[in-house]
Design an enzyme around this catalytic site. Structure first.
Site, PDB file in Angstrom:
ATOM      1  N   ASP A   6       0.776  -1.236   0.000  1.00  0.00           N
ATOM      2  CA  ASP A   6       0.000   0.000   0.000  1.00  0.00           C
ATOM      3  C   ASP A   6       0.807   1.285   0.000  1.00  0.00           C
ATOM      4  O   ASP A   6       0.369   2.277  -0.559  1.00  0.00           O
ATOM      5  CB  ASP A   6      -0.986  -0.017   1.167  1.00  0.00           C
ATOM      6  CG  ASP A   6      -2.089  -1.044   0.956  1.00  0.00           C
ATOM      7  OD1 ASP A   6      -2.795  -0.917  -0.035  1.00  0.00           O
ATOM      8  OD2 ASP A   6      -2.230  -1.971   1.771  1.00  0.00           O
TER       9      ASP A   6
ATOM     10  N   GLY B  22       0.610   5.070  -2.014  1.00  0.00           N
ATOM     11  CA  GLY B  22       0.971   6.223  -1.177  1.00  0.00           C
ATOM     12  C   GLY B  22       0.173   6.163   0.105  1.00  0.00           C
ATOM     13  O   GLY B  22      -1.012   6.474   0.118  1.00  0.00           O
TER      14      GLY B  22
ATOM     15  N   TYR C  25      -9.879  -0.787   3.693  1.00  0.00           N
ATOM     16  CA  TYR C  25      -9.254  -0.910   5.017  1.00  0.00           C
ATOM     17  C   TYR C  25      -8.808   0.434   5.577  1.00  0.00           C
ATOM     18  O   TYR C  25      -8.383   1.304   4.833  1.00  0.00           O
ATOM     19  CB  TYR C  25      -8.020  -1.809   4.942  1.00  0.00           C
ATOM     20  CG  TYR C  25      -8.248  -3.159   5.547  1.00  0.00           C
ATOM     21  CD1 TYR C  25      -8.400  -3.300   6.922  1.00  0.00           C
ATOM     22  CD2 TYR C  25      -8.310  -4.304   4.764  1.00  0.00           C
ATOM     23  CE1 TYR C  25      -8.619  -4.551   7.486  1.00  0.00           C
ATOM     24  CE2 TYR C  25      -8.534  -5.552   5.321  1.00  0.00           C
ATOM     25  CZ  TYR C  25      -8.683  -5.671   6.683  1.00  0.00           C
ATOM     26  OH  TYR C  25      -8.891  -6.897   7.232  1.00  0.00           O
TER      27      TYR C  25
END
Lengths: 721, 721
Positions: B364, B369, B453
């Protein structure tokens, strides 16, 4: 001889005390007894009704008077009235000859009786479980509180002794001073006998030569100039004493060349600090001006948010949680999670095989009484401002009750964390979505002070159904005297068994283990233990991926299949499920145990201390429920041989599938002391979770309301700050 | 055709947007630019200046206007003014032809320059580090902010691409609708094209066939009736798209038999709840009415209690902590602890090898970023009432700056715990000793929302010198559609790759790993890494004990010796020490890394995702400091092959003794979803500590003052509660 004077003085004081106590016990003053119970002028220096705070800071209630307490729940601890009745029975049982009560607690009714009982029903028969010693024999008795009926249980097959009483400890502390050799060596070491405190340490068990008498090993400290006498060991002296006779059995007198470390800089008390204090100008406080959201019904039934549980102090375990149930928002019904949970045993082996140190392998719950050593909590600093407190009623060694006030605190915690949150990308949805909910929990806390060490024991209930069980270590590291003041004096091959913490002080390497008894009853008593094994699986060319992690579930059939050593590279989840109850989509309802930082014992499995504390052989165990199997290190842990332990019970390999089972978890810490631990150590913590896993149909905190500015308290700074 | 209309409409809106943006960029309105920067009306939907709260609730200050910011510290991030200058350089560099800026941040001055710099000194030359793409090539540039000088660094030997820009993501989301096949299959599945959102997921890298073009794999969801479209996957459709051309390269169209899960019960928003809310009548609040005890000097230098550190937002790492120093109370001097620390990379492999799932192995930080995905925090609920907030200034893909407000919060925490405490037995001392001190810490928090998430990233500074680094996972579990609604429909041998969470929804098993870069500088840059190994030692008859645990210290000579896999039964402590500096008693000063609950990757080491995220091969690594080695998964993680990783650098096996070293720590979670994770998951956390070990001469919080009732805030309940 100063030593002689000290001894005379000590003996005189003891005599006066004994006469006073005798007078009080035998000629009770009915008018003053209430006051005495609360003011601790009675039978125990360990009674801590002093400095009690009010039930609720905003209510003008007086400290609770326990003298007229009556039980309301089958698991309510024995009341003062009940204990007094049992005391009479015991006294008459031993015909007023010498006896000592080591434990006098409620004997829990059988589980099925408790499970059937409902509020409003008559209480099942109240019985006391009594552990006493008389004429050199251990007694395990059941005493009917009202009937006075006594049943004696045969314990002749179990080695060891019950935990020492506070009277045992107080009495034996003076024993060394009866030895001329002892007094002489103290003086020769340049220590004033008026400034010597000898502390009774359990001797462990190292072979048959130590059988047949209750022994204690006293280690002595120079108390001059500091409250932190632990930093001033008189190294090399061990006074092996018979607790029953107060006779010095052996005096180890070595290491005379080792100086007593200086007092300067060791005192940790606020009153002893001369330098500037670190003080943040604007205190951060957990504020709840209208009082808490929990109630404690009938003194022991705690109700908070979606939780309900029975809470009682226990002289051995400390905190005992029973009948923990959580509300299911979908059905509006309370559901069983845990029938009973408590810290069952501790193991603290020090890693120095030398004569003055090898035996230091403490089992604090079984040898000293973990709850018995839990003194009153310090409001505002041990527990936050919004805490409430619970007292204990314990029995003194003659069987009479006394009040241990503020032994447990209960408070709601908001630590600035979220129960859940999500921000949705404004790229996908028309307007920004940002939802967050505060995490609020309920903490039950006790602090046991085992001589030098302090164990902060927390049970934290979360509204998402999670129970976090945490042990925090603080207090004082026990140290060894040394002649060294700098590491450059130490030969490279010399073993120090620890870290040089300050001039002449070595912090000895040691471990801490705490074993928890967790009688999980997930929606009923018949449960199974499932190893949810995570394993590498190869795709064998069926995917651009070579491998993935596959879940393989195995239900443990017998106890040995549930002796679990945690492995980082061969991981599993460990679930306790109810195989008879499924969610709507068909998953069995369950809870899992989630380990965090832990440690495993490195001692040889056949080493006597390791055999006695063999509960540290695994991190997780599951046994078939048996009312008598509560104490992982054995009922009589003191000088035990290790034949009445969790390992032995589990090795019977009884069936554990779809039946009433108990989960045991051993938490561990390796502690290599460092200079930051001198003269008192910053708190370190570890814990584990019991976490719902397909227990609820969905996230049970989905509907928790967020905080809104105008609903939070309105505060201003204190005038004095 | 509804699909066609939707597409036309979408295209029209996009065109209008593009024209608007073009107008704004090319004809800037000097009067409105300040307002736009703060109101996010400019160049990015991800700008989150909305709902900003004031700096301090009691102060009547306006939101900070960043347009005139100037740097004060060598590590201060580029200001808007500076970014605008660099933007001009970039534009002219590419001669106004098509280019995209993927990253535009401060290029840190060399470490020795920063270490020498003192407040009042002129700032070292300000430089920008720019990652851009133009004509299908990656550019890594250093641009002098004032000089406009451009240095291009050769990156032709590194595979992969820089993280996708927000524009990349926004643009590519519409690509599938250009495919008639796509529109047809959506409609055939009974989904309204007006209610379809396709999210761009990174494709990982699975062989040379995927080289040469920037790809994205879009997965689509039915957004009808819920904000939580993640629970409504249109299973089996994967739209492989070229990001640069927006061309659909491949359309995987399988699993048509799988129904779209229903919307009912999936929405987590407060506004979507119909049932009763769980609300505790008396909120618990962390209150600090006079404001915090910390100051943020010159926008980035945080000073609290005995800590001082530089804090800046970073589009890749999120939070970047630099120059962390702690005050030594003994000397009154600040001492270096950590030169720089940040989360370097994440790895989230899903454990399903099927066509629509195998590639889901996200990195990620490097692919999206991590900071870029950190949106504004929600005051009162993401962070407590006493928090303050810090904004970020990031560059849009054309190189122009925009403000991301409230990206980081900073607050002091008191959670009801003790920094240390001790009760002395009244048996030993004349009067009861009970000393306890409150534990107060400073938390720095950011929350990155990686599509579904949410990662709550905390740095917590304690006054005893400890730094606790914590990752909390919440948000939404990504799910797989299924035809099953009950586990009794599932054949025993069938693999679900997860848990049936609700009707037609499987929560797929996955892992989360977060790697931290920790450039420890313990009292200077030359440090060593010590393995403090705890081993069973036999006494060989010299003691009644058979065994004890012995400490053996080994200094790691080279990088390979510091590739550490944690072992519960073969434990060590891991210290970073300064071998050139000792305490008064001669221990080398140091810090140790204290792991808590973690997980290790079970993928095959040669599996492509594992090679790319090979930083998960060990929990601890130590490398020789090299300014260019910052990103554990490689500088260009997107579609990288894994030849520019921590594993590769460490395998060079450079000497690491008594030199400038970097510690890397990989935290892990295995996640087998459970029904409680539906429709949004309760937060789970894990973390690790950096803890002083013989760094201080003694307990640095010995002199912390206790809380006193009359110094705490005076609060009353809110009128509305």
């Amino acid at each position: 001889m100063e030593g002689k004077n000290f001894f005379r003085c000590f003996f005189f004081i003891c005599s006066v005390l004994l006469i006073t106590l005798f007078t009080i016990f035998n000629f009770p003053n009915p008018i003053s007894s209430k006051v005495e119970l609360l003011q601790c002028a009675t039978n125990s220096a360990w009674c801590t009704s002093k400095n009690r705070i009010l039930r609720h800071p905003t209510a003008a209630s007086l400290p609770h008077d326990h003298t007229s307490d009556v039980p309301h729940h089958p698991l309510d601890p024995l009341t003062i009235i009940e204990m007094n009745k049992v005391h009479k029975v015991i006294k008459s049982l031993f015909e007023n000859s010498a006896y000592a009560v080591h434990s006098l607690i409620l004997e829990d009714p059988d589980k099925e009786v408790v499970l059937k009982w409902k509020k409003g029903d008559a209480l099942p028969e109240r019985k006391a479980s009594v552990i006493a010693r008389a004429s050199g024999k251990n007694y395990l008795l059941t005493v009917g509180v009202e009937s006075g009926e006594v049943v004696e249980h045969d314990t002749s097959h179990i080695s060891g002794y019950p935990y020492v009483t506070l009277d045992d400890m107080q009495k034996v502390m003076s024993a060394p001073f009866a030895s001329a050799h002892f007094n002489r060596t103290i003086v020769e070491r340049g220590v004033d006998l008026n400034h010597v405190a000898c502390l009774p340490f359990s001797p462990g068990w190292y072979g048959e030569a130590e059988d047949g008498r209750r022994l204690v090993k006293l280690e002595c400290f120079n108390t001059e100039g500091t409250a932190n006498f632990y930093m001033r060991p008189i190294e090399g002296i061990i006074v092996v004493t018979d607790i029953d006779t107060n006779e010095v059995v052996e005096l180890v007198d070595k290491s005379k060349h080792i100086p007593i470390p200086k007092a300067a800089g060791t005192d940790y008390r606020l009153s002893a600090q001369n330098g500037p204090m670190i003080k943040l100008a604007n205190p951060v406080s957990m504020e709840q001006p209208n009082g808490p959201n929990f109630v404690i019904e009938d003194e022991h039934l705690v109700k908070w948010a979606n939780w309900e549980f029975h809470l009682r102090p226990d002289p051995r375990a400390g905190v005992m949680i029973s009948r923990a149930k959580v509300l299911d928002m979908e059905t509006g019904l309370f559901r069983n999670v845990m029938y009973q949970g408590f810290s069952s045993e501790l193991f603290v082996p020090y890693m120095n095989p030398e004569e003055a140190w090898y035996f230091k392998t403490y089992m604090d719950a079984g040898e000293y009484g973990f709850g018995l050593q839990a003194l009153a909590l310090e409001p505002l600093n041990d527990c936050p401002r919004n805490a409430q407190y619970m007292d204990a009623v314990f029995a003194a060694s003659d069987g009479t009750p006394y009040v241990r006030s503020n032994m447990i605190c209960i408070f709601e915690r908001y630590a600035g964390d979220t129960a859940w949150r999500h921000t949705e990308s404004p790229v996908v949805v028309d307007k920004e979505i940002r939802e967050a909910r505060p995490k609020i929990s309920l903490v039950v806390r006790m602090v046991a002070s085992l001589a030098n060490y302090d164990y902060v024991m927390d049970w934290e209930f979360h509204s998402d159904g999670l129970i976090h069980i945490k042990v925090s270590l603080t207090g004082i590291v026990i140290v060894k005297g040394t002649s060294y003041v700098n590491m450059n004096q130490v030969n490279q091959n010399e073993e120090l068994y620890g870290t040089l913490l300050s001039d002449n002080i070595i912090g000895v390497v040691h471990d801490h283990y705490v074993n928890y008894y967790l009688d999980m009853d997930i929606d009923g008593s018949d449960n199974s233990f499932v190893n949810v094994h995570l394993q590498r699986e190869y795709t064998k060319g069926k995917s651009p991926r070579k491998s993935y992690m596959k879940v393989n579930k195995t239900v443990a059939k017998t106890e040995k299949e549930a002796q679990i050593k945690l492995k980082l590279y061969d991981p599993s989840e460990f679930h306790v499920i109810n195989p008879n109850k499924r969610t709507k989509v068909g998953n069995p309802v369950g809870y899992k145990v989630v380990p965090a930082g832990t440690a495993a014992s490195l001692l040889d499995p056949e080493d006597p201390p390791q055999k006695r504390s063999s509960f540290t052989n695994n991190q997780i165990w599951v046994t078939r429920y048996n009312k008598s199997e509560q104490w992982a290190g054995g009922l009589f842990a003191y000088q035990s041989h290790g034949e009445d332990t969790l390992q032995v019970w589990s090795d019977r390999d009884r069936p554990i599938e779809n039946t009433d089972i108990v989960l045991w978890y051993t938490l561990g810490f390796h502690h290599v002391p460092c200079q930051e631990d001198f003269p008192i150590m910053p708190t370190i913590s570890s814990g584990f979770d019991l976490k719902p896993v397909n227990f609820f149909e969905r996230n049970p905190v989905l509907r928790v309301a967020p905080y809104v500015e105008n609903e939070l308290p309105v505060c201003k700074a204190a005038v004095s700050s």
